[in-house]
Write a protein that holds these residues in place. Structure first.
Motif, short mmCIF file in Angstrom:
data_model
loop_
_atom_site.label_atom_id
_atom_site.label_comp_id
_atom_site.label_asym_id
_atom_site.label_seq_id
_atom_site.Cartn_x
_atom_site.Cartn_y
_atom_site.Cartn_z
N UNK A 125 0.85 -1.20 0.00
CA UNK A 125 0.00 0.00 0.00
C UNK A 125 0.88 1.24 0.00
N UNK A 128 2.41 1.74 -3.34
CA UNK A 128 1.44 2.22 -4.31
C UNK A 128 1.24 3.72 -4.18
N UNK A 134 -1.07 1.80 -9.42
CA UNK A 134 -1.89 0.73 -8.86
C UNK A 134 -1.49 -0.62 -9.43
N UNK A 137 -0.52 -3.86 -7.39
CA UNK A 137 -1.49 -4.80 -6.85
C UNK A 137 -1.32 -6.19 -7.45
N UNK B 22 -8.08 -12.10 -4.49
CA UNK B 22 -7.43 -10.95 -5.12
C UNK B 22 -6.93 -11.33 -6.51
N UNK B 26 -8.13 -9.62 -10.00
CA UNK B 26 -7.21 -9.00 -10.96
C UNK B 26 -7.32 -9.68 -12.31
N UNK B 121 -7.68 -1.23 -9.71
CA UNK B 121 -7.32 -1.30 -8.30
C UNK B 121 -7.60 0.04 -7.62
N UNK B 122 -8.39 -0.02 -6.59
CA UNK B 122 -8.62 1.19 -5.83
C UNK B 122 -7.80 1.18 -4.55
#
Lengths: 170, 123
Positions: A125, A128, A134, A137, B22, B26, B121-122
């Motif tokens: 995190x 990022x 992003x 991820x 996850x 994705x 992705x947030x």
């Protein structure tokens, strides 16, 4: 703060010893030539000390030991960015481990697994935010699995130490 | 330490399930890319839209990679390099994928996904 008891010489020595131990473990891990396709896959040996402190000395000392270790390791080996990554991982993992331990429903193995995973999540995190992408991820699934497995191992070792070493009697 | 063992297993199962979750998220939300960018020796060689079928020969007679674009996918069908890693890499079509040929110093990467890219992705 004044209402609290002063730090005894014994406690001071204990914290110092554990910080030193955690730093040695970090350094040993840093020396192991372990490379992976995904950055951030690691054992987290220093977490053995943090878990031990969490169970044997309490949340306060565990937090102090963890933060002092992160600060000193960064001063010696890292840079300002490394401090951000390490701190965000340490804060998140420490908080989660503390809460899980408080419920009393998990052994050090569960606490360690959660600690390993949340350490990785905290770092990702942070990365990022710092790198403003992003895309990182994509590393999450691997880091969740590796964090869980490494955390289980760390928790098992930590559990053995907690059982065998009683600071009151050392 | 014996009683909490069941909870530990549950917790670990949840963590691993989260990893799978996850990954699946994705995998299913990845965006089709608009084009591929070819870079040779660090210099942009050309950009090709994925929705137009084409065949591009990158390089000269002795060192070359043949890039094929068909049905929205891009792959290297033929190459002069000895290991053929670029050929075996297979087809790419989604954001963030790439084919890299180290011997010829060729990088083929997907660029410019659809607008949906922002939602992947947030955090």
């Amino acid at each position: 703060m004044k209402a609290k008891k002063k730090l005894t010489t014994r406690q001071l020595a204990e914290y110092g010893l554990l910080v030193a131990l955690a730093m040695v473990l970090s350094y040993v891990e840093y020396l192991i030539p372990f490379s992976s396709a995904v950055p951030g896959v690691k054992l987290g040996l220093a977490n053995i000390v943090v878990i031990f402190a969490l169970y044997r000395l309490g949340p306060g000392p565990a937090a102090v030991i963890s933060f002092v270790r992160v600060l000193l390791m960064t001063f010696m080996f890292g840079n300002a960015f490394a401090l951000f990554y390490s701190l965000s991982g340490a804060v998140l993992s420490l908080t989660v481990m503390l809460l899980l331990k408080k419920t009393g429903k998990f052994s050090p193995v569960g606490v360690g697994a959660a600690g390993g995973v949340t350490h990785n999540i905290g770092q990702i995190l942070c990365a990022m935010v710092v790198l403003e992408t992003e895309k990182l991820a994509y590393y999450l699934p691997v880091l969740l699995v590796s964090g869980t497995l490494a955390g289980i191992g760390i928790g098992i070792v930590g559990g053995i130490l907690i059982k065998r070493i009683d600071p009151e009697r050392v | 330490m014996k009683k909490p063992r069941r909870n530990d297993f549950l917790l670990i199962a949840v963590l691993l399930a989260a990893a799978v979750g996850v990954w699946a998220w994705l995998y299913f939300t990845r965006a089709q890319s608009a084009e591929v960018k070819v870079t040779v020796d660090g210099v942009v060689y050309g950009t090709y839209p994925l929705d137009t079928d084409t065949t591009v020969r990158i390089g000269d007679d002795t060192s070359y990679n043949v890039l094929v674009i068909q049905n929205g996918e891009a792959w290297v069908s033929e190459a002069s390099c000895p290991d053929k890693i670029c050929v075996n890499k297979g087809k790419i079509r989604y954001d963030g994928q790439s084919i890299i040929c180290l011997p010829n110093n060729v990088v083929i990467e997907t660029v410019g996904g659809e607008a949906a890219q922002e939602d992947v992705v947030a955090g």
